[in-house]
Scaffold this active site. Structure first.
Site, PDB file in Angstrom:
ATOM      1  N   HIS A 174       0.864  -1.186   0.000  1.00 41.94           N
ATOM      2  CA  HIS A 174       0.000   0.000   0.000  1.00 41.94           C
ATOM      3  C   HIS A 174       0.894   1.228   0.000  1.00 41.94           C
ATOM      4  O   HIS A 174       1.877   1.284   0.717  1.00 41.94           O
ATOM      5  CB  HIS A 174      -0.903   0.023   1.241  1.00 41.94           C
ATOM      6  CG  HIS A 174      -1.724   1.271   1.328  1.00 41.94           C
ATOM      7  ND1 HIS A 174      -2.887   1.434   0.603  1.00 41.94           N
ATOM      8  CD2 HIS A 174      -1.527   2.424   1.992  1.00 41.94           C
ATOM      9  CE1 HIS A 174      -3.378   2.633   0.841  1.00 41.94           C
ATOM     10  NE2 HIS A 174      -2.575   3.255   1.685  1.00 41.94           N
TER      11      HIS A 174
ATOM     12  N   ASP B 208     -14.932   2.519   7.973  1.00 39.99           N
ATOM     13  CA  ASP B 208     -13.918   3.480   7.511  1.00 39.99           C
ATOM     14  C   ASP B 208     -14.491   4.399   6.439  1.00 39.99           C
ATOM     15  O   ASP B 208     -14.225   5.599   6.421  1.00 39.99           O
ATOM     16  CB  ASP B 208     -12.688   2.756   6.959  1.00 39.99           C
ATOM     17  CG  ASP B 208     -11.706   3.772   6.384  1.00 39.99           C
ATOM     18  OD1 ASP B 208     -11.229   4.600   7.178  1.00 39.99           O
ATOM     19  OD2 ASP B 208     -11.472   3.781   5.172  1.00 39.99           O
TER      20      ASP B 208
ATOM     21  N   SER C 134      -7.384   3.648   9.458  1.00 40.97           N
ATOM     22  CA  SER C 134      -8.133   3.681   8.205  1.00 40.97           C
ATOM     23  C   SER C 134      -7.442   2.812   7.148  1.00 40.97           C
ATOM     24  O   SER C 134      -8.061   1.945   6.516  1.00 40.97           O
ATOM     25  CB  SER C 134      -8.246   5.140   7.744  1.00 40.97           C
ATOM     26  OG  SER C 134      -8.650   5.228   6.418  1.00 40.97           O
TER      27      SER C 134
ATOM     28  N   LYS D 168      -8.523  -1.563   6.094  1.00 38.84           N
ATOM     29  CA  LYS D 168      -8.864  -2.015   4.739  1.00 38.84           C
ATOM     30  C   LYS D 168      -7.890  -3.087   4.259  1.00 38.84           C
ATOM     31  O   LYS D 168      -8.274  -4.067   3.627  1.00 38.84           O
ATOM     32  CB  LYS D 168      -8.851  -0.816   3.777  1.00 38.84           C
ATOM     33  CG  LYS D 168     -10.029   0.119   4.020  1.00 38.84           C
ATOM     34  CD  LYS D 168      -9.968   1.383   3.176  1.00 38.84           C
ATOM     35  CE  LYS D 168      -8.954   2.360   3.667  1.00 38.84           C
ATOM     36  NZ  LYS D 168      -9.124   3.750   3.320  1.00 38.84           N
TER      37      LYS D 168
END
Ligand code: URA
Length: 423
Positions: A83, A162, A184, A188
């Site tokens: 990410h 979220d 947050s 995910k």
């Protein structure tokens, strides 16, 4: 339980209990009993008072529990994802996902759309004719089994708390809180079902976190959260002062990612991709050489298969803008910086990004950097190329980016793109 008691406890600096956190997140996420202004007040109290490690871990678990978690345990390859906190010209996922899959891992990347001056991976992939972002969990597992690589849209049932909280934070000045950002992002990613995760935390003037100390704090919080949830997590801090690569804009970035996948492309993109791939493979326990796999063409083949599996057709070519204009150097000298923020805003204004999440984006709009940091330039030499389908935007954007390319008398040595690793 009453929302008011939770809000006042946090306002007065007390640690929230696990029961308070679970109740608040699940009730707010379902809707009805807790008003938006109460959730906003709690977000603001967290913004000012922070969260203990125990609170943050529980808060993240509650966000994950607000929706579904993907089960990837049937796969016979190790799962690992990446990410990024968002950068201008950040097309790394398009190269990294197929590369790490070609090295033997399964990469289940659920991604979002871009908001503001940094682009979203889904917007980039959607510039490929026919490509579809939505996959059912079963289709995702099937694709991971067959190809090892998925880039898909996160569905509404992944961490729905979220989604609701982020929309509220966005309009209440509470986005920039380290525990709220960390929970947050990590809720995910953990709900995605991956065994391991590498975070690319951007630092610099074009990043969400301009300040290195805060970026380190965010990275450390996310690494701890991953560990507490059984996801082996490492963070790489990388520089985001200059545009990453030479392009910012959806189809333009896909083109550049294809250049890297076929053995070319800009050095900074290749360096960062390989650094992240090495970390992902280390966490996945795979002993492969990503540079050799990239050079072999196997990552490109995996990219093509991944695109085709989701309806995309690269043989139809990538769309190109109807109008272009160049921005020229105002003086002679050496290019010291190409401001990520200014180029990102320019690409956005040309149509590549959205101001509100409902807005459409243009596949063709964007900016191409015609020079690199360290290049010598002469006055009048083209340094940036603006692309758009809407010619009325060209003059305004050209005026905006006149200072985006910083030209100086003496050359500075650009610092390395990878700053540090945190694990
Ligand atoms: N990205 C996210 O997903 N959440 C945040 O809070 C900030 C950036």
């Amino acid at each position: 339980m009453r929302a008011l008691d939770v809000v006042t406890a946090k306002r007065d600096g007390h640690e929230l209990t696990p029961e308070q956190i679970d109740w608040f997140i699940s009730t707010y996420s379902r809707g009805g009993e807790i008003a938006d202004e109460q959730a906003a007040a709690l977000a603001m109290a967290i913004f000012f008072n922070g969260m203990t490690d125990a609170e943050l871990t529980r808060w993240t678990s509650a966000m994950i529990a607000s929706g579904t978690t993907l089960d990837l345990s049937s796969l016979d390859r190790p799962t690992v994802d990446k990410h990024s906190t968002g950068g201008v010209g950040d097309k790394i996922s398009l190269i990294l996902v197929p590369l790490v899959a070609a090295c033997g891992a399964a990469v289940p990347q659920l991604s979002g759309r871009g908001l503001g001056h940094t682009g979203g991976t889904l917007d980039k992939m959607e510039s490929i004719a026919g490509w579809q972002p939505q996959l059912s969990p079963a289709a995702m597992v099937h694709q991971l089994e067959k190809i090892g690589a998925v880039i898909a849209g996160a569905t509404a049932d992944i961490a729905p708390a979220d989604r609701k909280l982020y929309a509220l934070r966005d309009v209440t000045g509470t986005v920039e809180s380290i525990p709220l950002i960390a929970s947050s992002i990590m809720s995910k990613k953990i709900a995605e079902g991956t065994d391991a995760l590498v975070l690319d935390v951007k630092v610099g003037s074009g990043a969400f976190m301009a300040d290195e100390a805060r970026a380190r704090e965010l990275a450390a919080a996310m690494v701890r959260l991953g560990g507490h949830h059984g996801v082996a997590t490492t963070a790489v801090l990388s520089r985001m002062d200059n545009v990453l690569g030479r392009t910012a804009g959806n189809a333009l970035e896909v083109r550049e990612a294809l250049d890297v996948l076929t053995g070319g492309g800009p050095g900074d993109v290749v360096t960062l991709t390989l650094a992240l791939a090495q970390e992902m493979l280390r966490l996945a326990g795979l002993d492969a050489d990503p540079a050799a796999v990239l050079a072999s063409g196997a990552a490109h083949d995996t990219f093509v298969r991944m695109v085709e599996a989701q309806g995309g057709d690269l043989t139809r070519g990538l769309p190109e803008a109807l109008h272009r204009s160049v921005v020229t150097a105002r003086r002679s000298g050496t290019v010291n910086a190409i401001s990520a923020r200014e180029v990102g805003v320019a690409a956005w204004r040309l149509g590549a990004g959205r101001a509100r999440k409902e807005d459409p984006v243009s596949a063709t709009a964007g900016v191409v950097c015609l020079v690199d940091v360290g290049d010598e330039v002469e006055p009048g030499q083209p340094v940036l190329e603006l692309h758009t389908d809407d010619p009325s935007r060209l003059a305004t954007v050209a005026a905006l980016v006149t200072e985006a390319v910083d030209i100086a008398d003496a050359a500075l040595t650009p610092p390395p793109i990878v700053i540090d690793r945190i694990d």
